[in-house]
Design an enzyme around this catalytic site. Sequence first.
Site, PDB file in Angstrom:
ATOM      1  N   TYR A 142       0.815  -1.221   0.000  1.00  0.00           N
ATOM      2  CA  TYR A 142       0.000   0.000   0.000  1.00  0.00           C
ATOM      3  C   TYR A 142       0.846   1.267   0.000  1.00  0.00           C
ATOM      4  CZ  TYR A 142      -4.640  -2.034   0.956  1.00  0.00           C
ATOM      5  OH  TYR A 142      -5.839  -2.687   0.879  1.00  0.00           O
ATOM      6  N   LYS A 188       3.755 -15.392   1.832  1.00  0.00           N
ATOM      7  CA  LYS A 188       3.961 -16.097   0.556  1.00  0.00           C
ATOM      8  C   LYS A 188       5.454 -16.376   0.437  1.00  0.00           C
ATOM      9  CE  LYS A 188       2.446 -17.746  -3.388  1.00  0.00           C
ATOM     10  NZ  LYS A 188       1.602 -18.954  -3.476  1.00  0.00           N
ATOM     11  N   ASP A 220      -2.279 -18.552  -0.089  1.00  0.00           N
ATOM     12  CA  ASP A 220      -3.267 -19.252  -0.925  1.00  0.00           C
ATOM     13  C   ASP A 220      -3.909 -20.396  -0.137  1.00  0.00           C
ATOM     14  OD1 ASP A 220      -0.750 -20.445  -0.968  1.00  0.00           O
ATOM     15  OD2 ASP A 220      -0.782 -20.920  -3.112  1.00  0.00           O
ATOM     16  N   ASP A 244      -6.043  -7.240   4.040  1.00  0.00           N
ATOM     17  CA  ASP A 244      -7.217  -6.611   3.413  1.00  0.00           C
ATOM     18  C   ASP A 244      -8.090  -7.685   2.778  1.00  0.00           C
ATOM     19  OD1 ASP A 244      -8.846  -4.481   2.386  1.00  0.00           O
ATOM     20  OD2 ASP A 244      -7.937  -4.867   0.422  1.00  0.00           O
ATOM     21  N   ASP A 248     -11.927  -9.494   4.379  1.00  0.00           N
ATOM     22  CA  ASP A 248     -13.228  -9.543   3.694  1.00  0.00           C
ATOM     23  C   ASP A 248     -13.732 -10.983   3.626  1.00  0.00           C
ATOM     24  OD1 ASP A 248     -13.256  -6.788   3.272  1.00  0.00           O
ATOM     25  OD2 ASP A 248     -14.004  -6.981   1.224  1.00  0.00           O
TER      26      ASP A 248
END
Length: 352
Positions: A142, A188, A220, A244, A248
């Site tokens: 970000y 990751k 993942d 983020d 959700d």
Amino acid sequence: MAEIDIVALPGDGVGPEVTDAMISVLTAVSHRYGHSFTVRSHDIGWAAFERHGTVLPDETLAAARTGPAVFLGAVGDPRAEGLSPSLRPESALLRLRSELGCFANLRPARVDAALAALSPLRPDLAAGCDLLIVRELTGGLYYGTPRHSDGVTAVNTLRYTDMEVERIARVAFDAARARRSHVTSIDKANVLEVSQLWREVVTRVSSDYPDVTLAHMLVDRAAMEMVMNPSQFDVILTTNMFGDILSDEASALTGSVGLLASASVGGSVGIYEPVHGPDPDLASKGVANPIGAIRTGALMLSHSFALHGEAAAIEEAIQRVLARGLRTRDIAAGGPSVGTTAFAAAVTEKLT
Ligand code: IPM
Ligand code: MG
């Protein structure tokens, strides 16, 4: 008696409606417990752009800096579609988080027993879903530089220092101690150097917390595990971008994003934001679910004013209203529903 003095930034879409609902409940709680409650409201987001020509006016930032707590309704507007990221209403929130040093975003997600049928998960899986996402909030993809686009090639940068990883890891391990003492760090590391550093630092920090168990998981895999076996997660520790996305996903498991609260802490001022966004389709209709905002108000009382009993009383009142069968449209499953104000009034009425 405490002096609860907050800055409210209602912002866009349903933001103003849910902010009013939160204020009505906190006003009632303050009366009940003999605290004083003052709200100073300022513009942010598209609403600020229309009035002042900028999404984060100087006076809003100056007011927010005085703290100790900032409540943010929502930012974002369809009319900003296509604008460069630096001009969009969302940039106001990103700048606010960074300027106030709020590097740790706490997002609890639990399936309420009264609403378990709304979860897209099978009931046996939904029942065990009770997790806290600790998302790094002022670094990573970000904020990394260089960042630019010439219309042919676009660049964003993923960068973390060991210091940034260490301080967010400590927040996660401390939070785990107050819960079920398990941290899952999500990265990751099979592809990214940044994730390898992340993993090393988190492992090092964990040695200061021998009472907390640590697991590492690739992002993942984590996205899959969250729907297959959510009860394995207690505290999820992760980067800005992964947090983020996964927050959700976690919110969807609870049945409605309108239920979830968040606290962005770590600086001298806390920013408190419901997880849902502006939801322009619902805006100005008086039907938005105020639970996320009211719970966010409770988090604010607890984290910024150490009023833990008052925060618990708010959550209990919400549970009583849900048990009575009152629902806003998003959680009504097609049945009867009440509006934002009526729901908040019912919560106020159930406060003990
Ligand atoms: C969130 C939101 C924000 C984010 C947007 C509005 C900038 O999606 O709080 O999760 O990406 O952090
Ligand atoms: Mg988000």
